[in-house]
Write a protein that holds these residues in place. Structure first.
Motif, PDB file in Angstrom:
ATOM      1  N   LEU A   1      20.875  18.417   6.024  1.00  0.00           N
ATOM      2  CA  LEU A   1      19.549  18.655   5.458  1.00  0.00           C
ATOM      3  C   LEU A   1      19.099  20.078   5.776  1.00  0.00           C
ATOM      4  O   LEU A   1      19.318  20.576   6.876  1.00  0.00           O
ATOM      5  N   PHE A   2      18.442  20.700   4.801  1.00  0.00           N
ATOM      6  CA  PHE A   2      17.970  22.070   4.976  1.00  0.00           C
ATOM      7  C   PHE A   2      16.559  22.180   4.423  1.00  0.00           C
ATOM      8  O   PHE A   2      16.340  21.961   3.227  1.00  0.00           O
ATOM      9  N   PRO A   3      15.565  22.493   5.262  1.00  0.00           N
ATOM     10  CA  PRO A   3      14.176  22.499   4.797  1.00  0.00           C
ATOM     11  C   PRO A   3      13.778  23.738   4.003  1.00  0.00           C
ATOM     12  O   PRO A   3      12.753  23.730   3.324  1.00  0.00           O
ATOM     13  N   GLY A   4      14.583  24.792   4.067  1.00  0.00           N
ATOM     14  CA  GLY A   4      14.223  26.037   3.405  1.00  0.00           C
ATOM     15  C   GLY A   4      14.638  26.085   1.948  1.00  0.00           C
ATOM     16  O   GLY A   4      15.149  25.118   1.380  1.00  0.00           O
TER      17      GLY A   4
ATOM     18  N   GLU B   1       0.855  -1.188   0.000  1.00  0.00           N
ATOM     19  CA  GLU B   1       0.000   0.000   0.000  1.00  0.00           C
ATOM     20  C   GLU B   1       0.890   1.237   0.000  1.00  0.00           C
ATOM     21  O   GLU B   1       2.046   1.198   0.409  1.00  0.00           O
ATOM     22  N   ARG B   2       0.343   2.359  -0.462  1.00  0.00           N
ATOM     23  CA  ARG B   2       1.158   3.542  -0.679  1.00  0.00           C
ATOM     24  C   ARG B   2       0.872   4.629   0.363  1.00  0.00           C
ATOM     25  O   ARG B   2      -0.279   4.851   0.744  1.00  0.00           O
ATOM     26  N   VAL B   3       1.954   5.281   0.784  1.00  0.00           N
ATOM     27  CA  VAL B   3       1.834   6.426   1.687  1.00  0.00           C
ATOM     28  C   VAL B   3       2.555   7.605   1.039  1.00  0.00           C
ATOM     29  O   VAL B   3       3.677   7.469   0.551  1.00  0.00           O
ATOM     30  N   ALA B   4       1.897   8.753   1.003  1.00  0.00           N
ATOM     31  CA  ALA B   4       2.482   9.938   0.380  1.00  0.00           C
ATOM     32  C   ALA B   4       3.299  10.719   1.392  1.00  0.00           C
ATOM     33  O   ALA B   4       2.920  10.837   2.562  1.00  0.00           O
ATOM     34  N   MET B   5       4.421  11.266   0.938  1.00  0.00           N
ATOM     35  CA  MET B   5       5.311  12.058   1.781  1.00  0.00           C
ATOM     36  C   MET B   5       5.463  13.456   1.187  1.00  0.00           C
ATOM     37  O   MET B   5       6.170  13.638   0.191  1.00  0.00           O
ATOM     38  N   LEU B   6       4.791  14.410   1.782  1.00  0.00           N
ATOM     39  CA  LEU B   6       4.963  15.817   1.412  1.00  0.00           C
ATOM     40  C   LEU B   6       5.746  16.456   2.554  1.00  0.00           C
ATOM     41  O   LEU B   6       5.210  17.188   3.383  1.00  0.00           O
ATOM     42  N   VAL B   7       7.030  16.132   2.604  1.00  0.00           N
ATOM     43  CA  VAL B   7       7.848  16.404   3.787  1.00  0.00           C
ATOM     44  C   VAL B   7       9.099  17.184   3.393  1.00  0.00           C
ATOM     45  O   VAL B   7       9.810  16.806   2.457  1.00  0.00           O
ATOM     46  N   HIS B   8       9.355  18.263   4.135  1.00  0.00           N
ATOM     47  CA  HIS B   8      10.571  19.027   3.911  1.00  0.00           C
ATOM     48  C   HIS B   8      11.810  18.216   4.268  1.00  0.00           C
ATOM     49  O   HIS B   8      11.726  17.168   4.930  1.00  0.00           O
ATOM     50  N   ASP B   9      12.966  18.716   3.849  1.00  0.00           N
ATOM     51  CA  ASP B   9      14.232  18.045   4.128  1.00  0.00           C
ATOM     52  C   ASP B   9      14.632  18.242   5.592  1.00  0.00           C
ATOM     53  O   ASP B   9      15.380  19.155   5.953  1.00  0.00           O
ATOM     54  N   THR B  10      14.117  17.366   6.439  1.00  0.00           N
ATOM     55  CA  THR B  10      14.499  17.297   7.855  1.00  0.00           C
ATOM     56  C   THR B  10      14.769  15.834   8.164  1.00  0.00           C
ATOM     57  O   THR B  10      14.558  14.948   7.322  1.00  0.00           O
ATOM     58  N   VAL B  11      15.194  15.540   9.404  1.00  0.00           N
ATOM     59  CA  VAL B  11      15.484  14.153   9.764  1.00  0.00           C
ATOM     60  C   VAL B  11      14.224  13.291   9.742  1.00  0.00           C
ATOM     61  O   VAL B  11      14.312  12.053   9.715  1.00  0.00           O
ATOM     62  N   ASP B  12      13.041  13.917   9.746  1.00  0.00           N
ATOM     63  CA  ASP B  12      11.810  13.137   9.656  1.00  0.00           C
ATOM     64  C   ASP B  12      11.691  12.424   8.313  1.00  0.00           C
ATOM     65  O   ASP B  12      11.054  11.366   8.227  1.00  0.00           O
ATOM     66  N   PHE B  13      12.254  13.000   7.268  1.00  0.00           N
ATOM     67  CA  PHE B  13      12.125  12.389   5.947  1.00  0.00           C
ATOM     68  C   PHE B  13      12.719  10.983   5.919  1.00  0.00           C
ATOM     69  O   PHE B  13      12.018  10.021   5.542  1.00  0.00           O
ATOM     70  N   PRO B  14      13.994  10.779   6.257  1.00  0.00           N
ATOM     71  CA  PRO B  14      14.524   9.410   6.231  1.00  0.00           C
ATOM     72  C   PRO B  14      13.825   8.486   7.223  1.00  0.00           C
ATOM     73  O   PRO B  14      13.694   7.281   6.950  1.00  0.00           O
TER      74      PRO B  14
END
Length: 511
Positions: A238-241, A60-73
């Motif tokens: 990683l830089f979210p901006g 099943e698929r989960v979408a990731m609309l996530v900025h570049d922070t440690v949460d992404f990995p």
């Protein structure tokens, strides 16, 4: 490289680093937090348990609309551990585009960074298949707080035994024309690109620190900022901006990375910045990467002169996951895209699909182990792009007698003047080589006689003015690349339309 039939990429990228004794080694650093490899193993296990607790199962698929922070990995690898398919989304799209992608992918769960929730909210009511929305890094409102929910889960999870050829994750194409296309990739693709390009060409090592201005949702950024460094146990900044020249120079100064990955327009903008110098950036910088579009020769040489470090200009695609054609350390010819990355095969073909001779213009085809199997729910586009083992890139190139490839332009961007092909990139490079020009884009237009001629859109340096500049640039192009290639019309603009990955949208200029 031979992979066992039962292979999960998370074991290769996370558990192998733990087995090497890198549990306490920093894997990711963002402006707020850092994450060691040991913490990534624990937190990604929590994420896998979080998905299971909310009824999300294998494939099943989960979408990731996530900025570049440690949460992404954490989210990305947690999904892969559980056999769930993360779909990384561009963080710079519109509400309508997000609605299209979420409906197209049929994602059951959405992870969204809090600052992006406002853009997305109008689309949520029209997505009945979307069961849960987790808000990352801020107020969750009526949705689920990701950090709080993650903390409640166990940090122990037995990685699912997946097939090496099983779909591991999706990316969406940049959508330079029309809506983005879903591109599924299998479990082995990440390590293939990390091995073939990251290790064998770039030469990334455990002691490297990497900063990629290209974001993780972008295939180029996903390799630079995650799979390449994780394949050897290196560290990523990683830089979210937004990666503005000020922000990039600040990050280079603060973190002193050894590898920097950018795109041509950003390199040009950095060179125009008054603080662009080696002593105001990273003294440890040993190599730079560029992709997304071809790097103009003048930009590469200027960067080398000012920063005392080379840029490896390469060509990749979402369909191939990363770079398959590139210059190499110690073997760089600026103004060319280099040669095939070992492990990939290249062809240039004419409009009938026949191989062409050196110095003739043809479309570039590539064959390699990281190719996607096709586009999601796009049968005709799949058939036009994926031809057996070969993938059409949509790029026009010539190949010289030494086997180096010279970029001409996108297939849709090439045009003929007086019956002879004109490369927009060649004219743009000639314009950019003038000291008064920051950026340029070239498209065809019809003159009063109905004949096709080049037209340029030019951004000037801050110190330059448009007065008299048309004749100056016309003469400069004629002297540089030939009298018949100069733009018959030049429009001076303040910006150029681009995709989120930095590619110029020339079709908008043609319109």
């Amino acid at each position: 490289m031979e992979y066992p039939r039962n292979y999960n990429a998370a074991s290769d990228f996370i558990d192998r680093n733990i087995a090497k004794g890198l549990s306490d080694k920093t894997a990711f650093i963002d402006p707020e937090r850092s994450l060691t490899y040991g913490e990534l193993q624990s937190e990604s296990s929590r994420a896998a348990n979080l998905l299971s607790a909310h009824g999300i199962g294998r494939e099943e698929r989960v979408a990731m609309l996530v900025h570049d922070t440690v949460d992404f990995p954490v989210i990305f690898w947690g999904a892969i551990k559980a056999g769930v398919i993360p779909v990384a989304l561009n963080t710079l799209l519109s509400t309508d585009q997000y609605h299209y992608i979420l409906e197209d992918s049929r994602a059951k769960v959405l992870f969204v960074s809090a600052p992006l929730l406002e853009t997305l909210t109008p689309a949520l009511a029209k997505l009945p298949q979307l069961k849960h929305v987790f808000v990352v890094g801020g107020e969750s409102g009526p949705h689920i707080d990701f950090a709080a929910s993650l903390a409640q889960e166990s940090d122990s999870f037995e990685t699912l035994e997946t097939c090496a050829d099983e779909t591991a994750f999706w990316l969406y194409s940049s959508g330079s024309t029309g809506m983005p296309k879903g591109v599924p990739h299998i479990h082995t693709s990440l390590m293939e690109t990390a091995r073939l390009y990251g290790q064998d060409v770039l030469g990334i090592q455990e002691n490297d620190v990497v900063y990629s201005a290209a974001k993780l949702f972008f295939a180029y950024g996903l390799g630079n900022g995650m799979s390449f460094p994780m394949s050897v146990g290196a560290t990523t900044i990683l830089f979210p901006g937004r990666p503005t020249p000020d922000a990039v120079l600040g990050l280079l100064k603060e973190h002193q990375p050894t590898i920097y990955c950018g795109v041509p327009t950003l390199y040009a903008a950095l060179l125009a910045h008054p603080d662009c110098s080696r002593d105001k950036a990273s003294a440890r910088l040993r190599i730079c990467l560029s992709a997304g579009e071809a790097l103009p020769e003048d930009v590469g040489k200027s960067w080398r002169k000012i920063m005392d470090v080379d840029i490896l200009d390469g060509v990749g695609s979402t369909e191939m996951l990363h770079i398959f054609l590139s210059n190499r350390p110690g073997d760089i010819v600026y103004g060319t895209s280099g040669v095939a990355v070992p492990g990939y095969d290249l062809r240039l073909v004419d409009d009938q699909g026949q191989d062409i001779a050196d110095d003739d213009v043809g479309e570039l085809l590539v064959r390699g182990s990281s190719a996607a199997s096709g586009y999601w729910n796009q049968r005709e586009k799949t058939r036009r792009t994926f031809e057996g083992e070969w993938t059409r890139t949509g790029d026009k190139y010539t190949r010289d007698g030494e086997g180096r490839y010279h970029y001409c332009g996108r297939t849709d961007d090439m045009f003929k003047v007086s019956g002879i092909w004109v490369s927009p990139f060649e004219v743009e490079s000639a314009l950019i080589s003038h000291e008064s020009v920051l950026e340029a884009a070239v498209v065809p237009f019809e003159d009063p006689d109905g004949l096709t001629k080049p037209k340029a859109f030019v951004i000037l340096q801050e110190t330059a003015t448009p007065e008299g500049m048309f004749d100056v640039l016309k003469d400069h192009v004629q002297t540089s690349i030939g009298k018949w290639k100069y733009p018959r019309d030049i429009v001076f603009v303040e910006s150029l339309p681009k995709t989120a990955t930095g590619k110029i949208q020339r079709f908008k200029l043609r319109d």
